[in-house]
Design an enzyme around this catalytic site. Structure first.
Site, PDB file in Angstrom:
ATOM      1  N   ASP A 115      17.061 -31.129  70.976  1.00 30.36           N
ATOM      2  CA  ASP A 115      17.173 -29.928  69.904  1.00 30.36           C
ATOM      3  C   ASP A 115      16.143 -28.981  70.244  1.00 30.36           C
ATOM      4  O   ASP A 115      15.185 -29.147  70.979  1.00 30.36           O
ATOM      5  CB  ASP A 115      16.837 -30.724  68.459  1.00 30.36           C
ATOM      6  CG  ASP A 115      16.964 -29.644  67.274  1.00 30.36           C
ATOM      7  OD1 ASP A 115      17.857 -29.021  67.389  1.00 30.36           O
ATOM      8  OD2 ASP A 115      16.093 -29.985  66.383  1.00 30.36           O
ATOM      9  N   ASP A 117      14.165 -26.703  67.397  1.00 29.28           N
ATOM     10  CA  ASP A 117      13.442 -26.591  66.096  1.00 29.28           C
ATOM     11  C   ASP A 117      12.584 -27.820  65.971  1.00 29.28           C
ATOM     12  O   ASP A 117      13.426 -28.948  65.697  1.00 29.28           O
ATOM     13  CB  ASP A 117      13.966 -26.093  64.792  1.00 29.28           C
ATOM     14  CG  ASP A 117      14.474 -24.495  65.059  1.00 29.28           C
ATOM     15  OD1 ASP A 117      13.517 -23.575  65.267  1.00 29.28           O
ATOM     16  OD2 ASP A 117      15.642 -24.315  65.082  1.00 29.28           O
TER      17      ASP A 117
END
Length: 504
Positions: A115, A117
């Site tokens: 991922d 963020d």
């Protein structure tokens, strides 16, 4: 009791005796009417006396038990005056370690997914204030909230990760492993609700399935920026691993952040795309894992999406939307050979875990919590808490509720007060409002810890902690854990040994 004892000689002398109408009594045999009833009453008195004697003996034993626990409590309080040397010598937990819920062979992992963020990119504290201020402005201008909201200031010391927000009642909750609200972990705004107020709202402290549907899990958190990341990704590439980026953020946001992080290290701000075999933005997780949406190739210059079918992923291309089903069909990557790194337990990790991928939870605040747990002052209070918990348990076990005397109540009150002091001290070391992220005030696992068990094979504070491990490492889960693998339970025997050696 004394009055019953005085009656016994008289009762004995009346056996076999009957009064006449003139007041003269005469002896009678065992077969005379009324004798059996009288004898029965005498036997009843004898049995009652036996019960009284047994009660007196039980009371004496109860007092002995209370006295023994009282002596142990007094000895423990003397030992609390200083931290035992054995406690100081206990090994420390590594804040940057990898902690294992389910065994993981890194030599079998061929594909690493990330991922963006709070996994690859961590943010400084300034961003927290910016987002808070923008949210205030939006609420006032767009939703017509009162202007006074603009004067609110962000307080980073108030929340922790893993809380739940009740959309219906507006309460912020900390739940334990079994879905019950912490006694001191329910807030309406900044007002801490009492247990009576909690029961008034929810009927009980336990959150039922219907109530849970309106709760929103607050599983991600703003973190500070980190370095080392580029080195980790390059080592994976050198080992022949495949890398992909799967994020809900739009491309321009990811591109700006990756350029900022890597341009100082490489001198080439666009080089980050070379690191990844596949880049997918605006993936719409967690829907990505269950939908059948097609992939679209994104034109970074025109800011448009192509509508031609995507049947292969090309280097230096950006893809939008899509689904796990299509992703696996195109890449031919098998579930067990893929590990995915993410910070949000529901959006990032629940879907991959159910799909057969291996999962790694990135929990930045893990480092700070481990450092606190390593401190002597925390371990000292933890050991005190365990001793007091043990003594309270024994007190409950040996004295039934029907025999709890004033001596019992006095000792219980003192033990409970000392236990509460130790519990409060440990809570304040983490967060004054909600305590530790992974534990409740009673030392049980929080709901957040429960979900980590469910959806994360391993967890650590940041991806680059894997630099300390060879890509061929076998990561094993401890076989004797009772709570999270990174927790160390301080044995009460440390204090027992210390106080025994110091007692005459």
């Amino acid at each position: 009791m004394a009055s019953f004892r005085r009656l016994l000689p008289l009762c004995s002398s009346l056996r076999g005796t009957r009064f006449s109408s003139s007041g003269v009594y005469e002896r009678f045999g065992a077969n005379v009417c009324g004798y059996s009833k009288f004898t029965s009453s005498v036997h009843t008195v004898s049995k009652f006396e036996e019960k009284i004697k047994r009660a007196e003996a039980d009371a004496s034993e109860d007092n002995d038990d209370i006295d023994n626990i009282r002596r142990e409590f007094d000895a423990a309080k003397r030992s609390f005056l200083e931290i035992p040397e054995a406690l100081k010598a206990m090994p420390k937990t590594n804040p940057e370690g990898i902690y294992v819920n389910r065994g993981l062979r890194l030599d079998l992992i061929q594909v690493y997914g990330f991922d963006y963020d709070f996994t690859l990119a961590h943010y400084s504290a300034n961003l927290q204030n910016l987002i808070y201020d923008l949210a205030k402005e939006h609420m006032v201008k767009e939703f017509k909230y009162p202007e006074v909201c603009m004067s609110f200031k962000y307080d980073p010391s108030f929340p922790i990760r893993g809380l739940y927000y009740d959309r219906e009642h507006g309460c912020l909750l900390k739940l334990d492993f079994f879905g019950s609200i912490e006694e001191e972990g329910c807030f309406y705004g900044r007002h801490q609700l009492s247990e009576e107020e909690i029961v008034e709202i929810y009927g009980t402290r336990h959150i039922g399935r219907d109530q849970a549907r309106r709760l929103v899990g607050l599983m991600d958190f703003f973190c500070f920026s980190e370095g080392q990341l580029l080195q980790f990704l390059r080592i994976l590439k050198e080992k022949g691993k495949r890398l992909f980026l799967l994020t809900n953020s739009p491309y321009y946001f990811v591109d700006g952040g990756m350029q900022f992080m890597l341009e100082d290290s490489t001198g080439n701000s666009d080089s980050w795309k070379e690191l990844f075999d596949v880049v997918i933005a605006k993936a719409n997780k967690p829907g990505f894992y269950t939908s059948e949406h097609p992939f679209r190739c994104y034109d970074t210059e025109k800011d448009t999406l192509a509508f031609t079918k995507v049947d292969t992923f090309l280097k230096n291309k950006i893809y939008y939307h899509g689904s796990l089903k299509s992703f696996l069909q195109i890449t031919k990557w098998k579930g067990p050979e893929v590990i995915y790194f993410g910070d949000h337990l529901f959006s990032d990790l629940r879907g991959p875990s159910k799909a057969g991928w291996r999962t790694a939870a990135i929990i930045h605040e893990l480092e700070d919590e481990i450092r606190i747990q390593n401190e002597d002052r925390y371990r000292f209070e933890q050991a005190k808490f365990h001793i007091l918990q043990e003594l309270l348990g024994r007190l409950h076990a040996v004295i039934p509720s029907s025999k709890r005397s004033e001596a019992y109540k006095l000792l219980f009150g003192e033990l409970n007060e000392e236990r509460q002091k130790a519990r409060s001290m440990m809570k304040r070391m983490f967060n004054t409002s909600f305590g530790a992220t992974f534990l409740t005030d009673k030392g049980q696992e929080s709901a957040f810890a429960y979900h980590i068990h469910q959806y994360a094979d391993v967890y650590t504070s940041k991806p680059e902690n894997f630099l300390f491990y060879s890509p061929e490492t076998w990561l094993h889960a401890p076989c004797d854990i009772k709570i999270m693998p990174h927790h160390v339970k301080i044995p009460s025997s440390l204090f027992k040994t210390s106080r025994c050696s110091s007692m005459p």
